[in-house]
Design a protein around this motif. Sequence first.
Motif, PDB file in Angstrom:
ATOM      1  N   PRO A   2      44.688  34.756  43.537  1.00 56.89           N
ATOM      2  CA  PRO A   2      43.503  35.253  44.328  1.00 56.89           C
ATOM      3  C   PRO A   2      43.976  36.426  45.343  1.00 56.89           C
ATOM      4  N   GLU A   4      42.049  38.051  46.876  1.00 56.59           N
ATOM      5  CA  GLU A   4      40.884  38.206  48.007  1.00 56.59           C
ATOM      6  C   GLU A   4      40.585  39.455  48.249  1.00 56.59           C
ATOM      7  N   THR A   5      40.118  40.172  46.802  1.00 58.39           N
ATOM      8  CA  THR A   5      39.624  41.646  46.713  1.00 58.39           C
ATOM      9  C   THR A   5      38.664  41.649  45.718  1.00 58.39           C
ATOM     10  N   GLY A   6      37.607  42.151  45.986  1.00 56.05           N
ATOM     11  CA  GLY A   6      36.648  42.415  44.734  1.00 56.05           C
ATOM     12  C   GLY A   6      35.782  41.119  44.658  1.00 56.05           C
ATOM     13  N   THR A   7      34.574  41.139  43.870  1.00 58.26           N
ATOM     14  CA  THR A   7      34.029  39.729  43.635  1.00 58.26           C
ATOM     15  C   THR A   7      33.747  39.862  41.942  1.00 58.26           C
ATOM     16  N   HIS A  51      38.218  27.894  49.203  1.00 59.26           N
ATOM     17  CA  HIS A  51      37.352  28.205  48.278  1.00 59.26           C
ATOM     18  C   HIS A  51      36.680  26.754  47.680  1.00 59.26           C
ATOM     19  N   THR A  69      39.561  41.024  55.669  1.00 60.34           N
ATOM     20  CA  THR A  69      38.805  41.335  54.237  1.00 60.34           C
ATOM     21  C   THR A  69      37.246  41.651  54.535  1.00 60.34           C
ATOM     22  N   ARG A  71      35.013  39.568  54.794  1.00 58.83           N
ATOM     23  CA  ARG A  71      34.134  38.377  54.235  1.00 58.83           C
ATOM     24  C   ARG A  71      33.695  37.344  55.486  1.00 58.83           C
ATOM     25  N   THR A  78      37.176  35.608  43.980  1.00 57.38           N
ATOM     26  CA  THR A  78      37.412  37.171  43.552  1.00 57.38           C
ATOM     27  C   THR A  78      37.780  37.176  42.038  1.00 57.38           C
ATOM     28  N   ASP A  79      37.877  38.338  41.550  1.00 57.01           N
ATOM     29  CA  ASP A  79      38.072  38.490  40.228  1.00 57.01           C
ATOM     30  C   ASP A  79      39.434  37.845  39.820  1.00 57.01           C
ATOM     31  N   SER A 103      43.658  44.829  51.048  1.00 58.32           N
ATOM     32  CA  SER A 103      42.330  44.487  51.391  1.00 58.32           C
ATOM     33  C   SER A 103      41.393  45.593  50.967  1.00 58.32           C
ATOM     34  N   ARG A 104      40.096  45.294  51.071  1.00 57.42           N
ATOM     35  CA  ARG A 104      39.146  46.296  50.821  1.00 57.42           C
ATOM     36  C   ARG A 104      39.188  47.482  51.436  1.00 57.42           C
TER      37      ARG A 104
END
Length: 239
Positions: A2, A4-7, A51, A69, A71, A78-79, A103-104
């Motif tokens: 993960p 930790e970017t995107g959803t 998570h 990030t 969040r 994350t994806d 990161s985002r």
Amino acid sequence: MPAETGTARSLKKSATKRVFSQQDRQLLAGYAGMVDGLADMFGKHCEVVLHSLEDLECSVVKIANGFNTGRTQGAPITDLALRLLPELEQQGVDHSPAYFTQSRQGSPMKSSTLALRNLQGDIIGLLCINLHLGAPFHEFMADFLPKVPELTEVSPENFSNNVEELVTLTVERTIEEINADPDVANNAKNKQIVTTLYEKGIFDIKDAIAMVSDKLNISKHTVYLYIRQKKRDDEEPIA
């Protein structure tokens, strides 16, 4: 693992929830303190995320330094985590190799993920560590160095290879500490050494009493006596 970017917005609702037992939830809750501990260890530029895989649409149940990030608790998985979860499960591994991501906001990060399993060996959660590499170096290093008021509080820790070495080093350092204390009379030093060792928990180690008595050249009965007196003092109510 993960990043930790995107959803995972494309997930269907029916596929995002799993059936967790109360034991699964309790196991995951036990990792919450680890999130704060790791974040405290590595500083504000290290994001640590817990998570739960019970509900992927709000999988973040605990997060420290989430500003890295953007969040907060309740964010989705994350994806990248979704893509790699099957590999973790099939390979039976408990952590990912360290990997690099962004990161985002586009800042570089070094990340790693630990798989958290229940007693049946099923993955029920993920512990993700994201280190913000784009942070100013002086800020990054400042989190690893003691502040000026903390310098006087630093105490040595015995990293021993065996129990005998642990006890010996602890006793020797305690003897040096008490001998250097001008407020402890010479005829009270042994008692104070034993009392201090008791407070340090050294007598929880098997055979520590015999080793301490040998080191101080006093009988085991005397060591027991000092320990009993310390316990009695601790149990007496404060007036």
